[in-house]
Design an enzyme around this catalytic site. Structure first.
Site: not given
Length: 463
Positions: A363-366, A370
């Site tokens: 998960d590179t959008d942490m 979020n």
């Protein structure tokens, strides 16, 4: 010095001074205006409610109330509890210098902590910040209301005053349990007493594609959910109760980008399953295929079936107010939040565990938006359920092209090894589930198999 009984200085002089200086003590006011302390007291009294007193005794400072549009300068802040009952928390005031002041009706130590103990904020208070329009739906909301409130159509150009006006006029369905202003509270309570359309499970196949098309046309189907992926909010019967949900949806799966976004929604559903299977908190979700799209329906943890609400604040808002990291790994922030009393030891451990889990499922959008906490009166705050976790390494490029990428295990530092070991086994379970999931494409199943094998090897080395 001029006769203190007949001061030449008038409220307009005070206003200009406060606009330039923000807040001042009585002594600073006297020095700046060249008048005695009794004269300062008379000037402040003559200004009436335009002067706001901050703090007490020797810590007392003064500010000048500021009008926002034609909406006034002070507004009640309410909370809606889990049973759908409203209660007033206090009053928010706009001050010259771009400042805001919150005066609570009762002690709220989690809201007013540290440098904010006197209720003074350099901008919109951090606990209200998640109410602002944001993400995909926020941009559509901004386009719809911009002309009405005199704000730019581009949400990125909005200032704090624009947000306040939007919340006063259309803030009845924000994230969490806070509502600003009487008009928005009235609309929120109307929704409780006479809820909009409640969908039966079998009606979703028809209704969700229609709502997806409406959202893509720019219509706002609910205004509370952040995040960049297309979505809408709905009420649907679940266990015979009207249950608020957030529904994400993919492009049509007839094109490669649509297929990949559909894969990622399935992976988000599986991530929640893996976390819950191991005793961690994650939003409950359900998948639905309809009209060539995949829909991911997630139960809103900031809402209740009686159509009440629970508090919420993102770590992005909390961090901006109290820490200023901007971006940091969840497992690094977790011990700081525990040290400062924001989280219990148990929840701090779970936050760190989720952070490593996200890293190990690619998960590179942490970002800190979020993950969040359940906003309450006092600390420690509870960790909100997990949401928006998926292997975003696999997302299509900005051009829409599906670019294949390689998985790499994120290794632990020695001090994080025990948490990493637990998270790695959770991530192994996730990749195993994805590798055997027929609802994802063959390419993603193959990627999951490679990721699982790489993780197994890393566990053997570090575990």
């Amino acid at each position: 010095m001029h006769d203190p009984g007949m001061p030449r200085t008038r409220p307009p002089d005070l206003e200009r001074l406060f606009r330039a200086r923000g807040t001042l003590t009585a002594a600073e006011l006297g020095a700046a205006l060249g008048v005695s302390q009794p004269t300062v007291s008379r000037l402040l009294a003559a200004a009436g409610p335009r002067v706001v007193r901050l703090g007490r005794a020797r810590a007392t400072r003064y500010a000048w109330a500021r009008e926002i549009g034609r909406a006034g300068q002070r507004w009640p802040l309410y909370r809606i509890d889990p049973e759908g009952r409203p209660a007033r928390l206090g009053e928010l005031r706009a001050l010259e210098g771009g400042l805001f002041h919150f005066e609570p009706d009762r002690p709220l130590p989690a809201f007013l902590d540290g440098e904010f103990a006197h209720g003074l904020f350099p901008g919109l208070p951090w606990f209200v910040d998640d109410q602002r329009p944001q993400g995909f739906l926020g941009r559509a909301f901004a386009r719809r209301v911009a002309a009405e409130i005199g704000a730019p159509a581009d949400l990125q150009l909005w200032q704090a005053d624009d947000v306040v006006l939007a919340l006063l006029l259309h803030g009845e369905d924000g994230a969490g349990d806070l509502v600003l202003g009487e008009a928005s509270l009235e609309r929120a309570m109307q929704q409780v007493l006479a809820p909009r359309e409640v969908l039966r499970p079998d009606e979703r196949v028809r209704a969700y594609p229609q709502r997806a098309e409406a959202v893509l046309r720019g219509e706002v189907i609910g205004s509370s959910a952040g995040g960049e992926q297309p979505k809408f909010v709905a009420l649907r019967l679940r266990d015979e109760r009207p249950t608020p949900v957030i529904v994400k949806f993919s492009e049509r799966t007839t094109n490669p980008a649509g297929r990949r976004w559909a894969d990622l929604l399935v992976c988000e559903h599986i991530a929640g399953q893996s976390l819950r299977a191991h005793g961690l908190h994650a939003a409950e979700s359900e998948l639905l295929d309809a009209d060539g799209r995949v829909f991911l329906e997630s139960v809103r943890f900031d809402r209740t079936p009686p159509l009440g609400r629970r508090g919420f604040v993102s770590l992005a808002a909390l961090d901006a107010a109290h820490y200023g990291h901007g971006s940091t790994a969840w497992w690094r922030l977790a011990p700081q939040l525990h040290r400062d009393g924001w989280l219990s030891a148990t929840d701090a451990h779970e936050l760190a565990l989720r952070g490593w889990f996200g890293a190990l499922i690619a998960d590179t959008d942490m970002h800190l938006g979020n993950v969040g906490l359940v906003l309450a009166d006092a600390r420690p705050l509870a960790l909100a359920p997990s949401y928006d976790m998926s292997p975003m390494l696999l997302r299509p490029a900005g051009s829409g092209e599906v670019v294949e990428r390689e998985y790499a295990v994120v290794p632990p530092m020695p001090e994080h090894l025990p948490t990493w070991q637990t998270a790695a086994r959770l991530a192994q379970d996730f990749w195993t589930r994805v590798a055997g999931e027929p609802r994802v494409s063959a390419a993603v199943r193959a990627f999951a198999t490679r990721a699982r094998d790489a993780l197994v090897e890393a566990i053997a080395r570090f575990g």
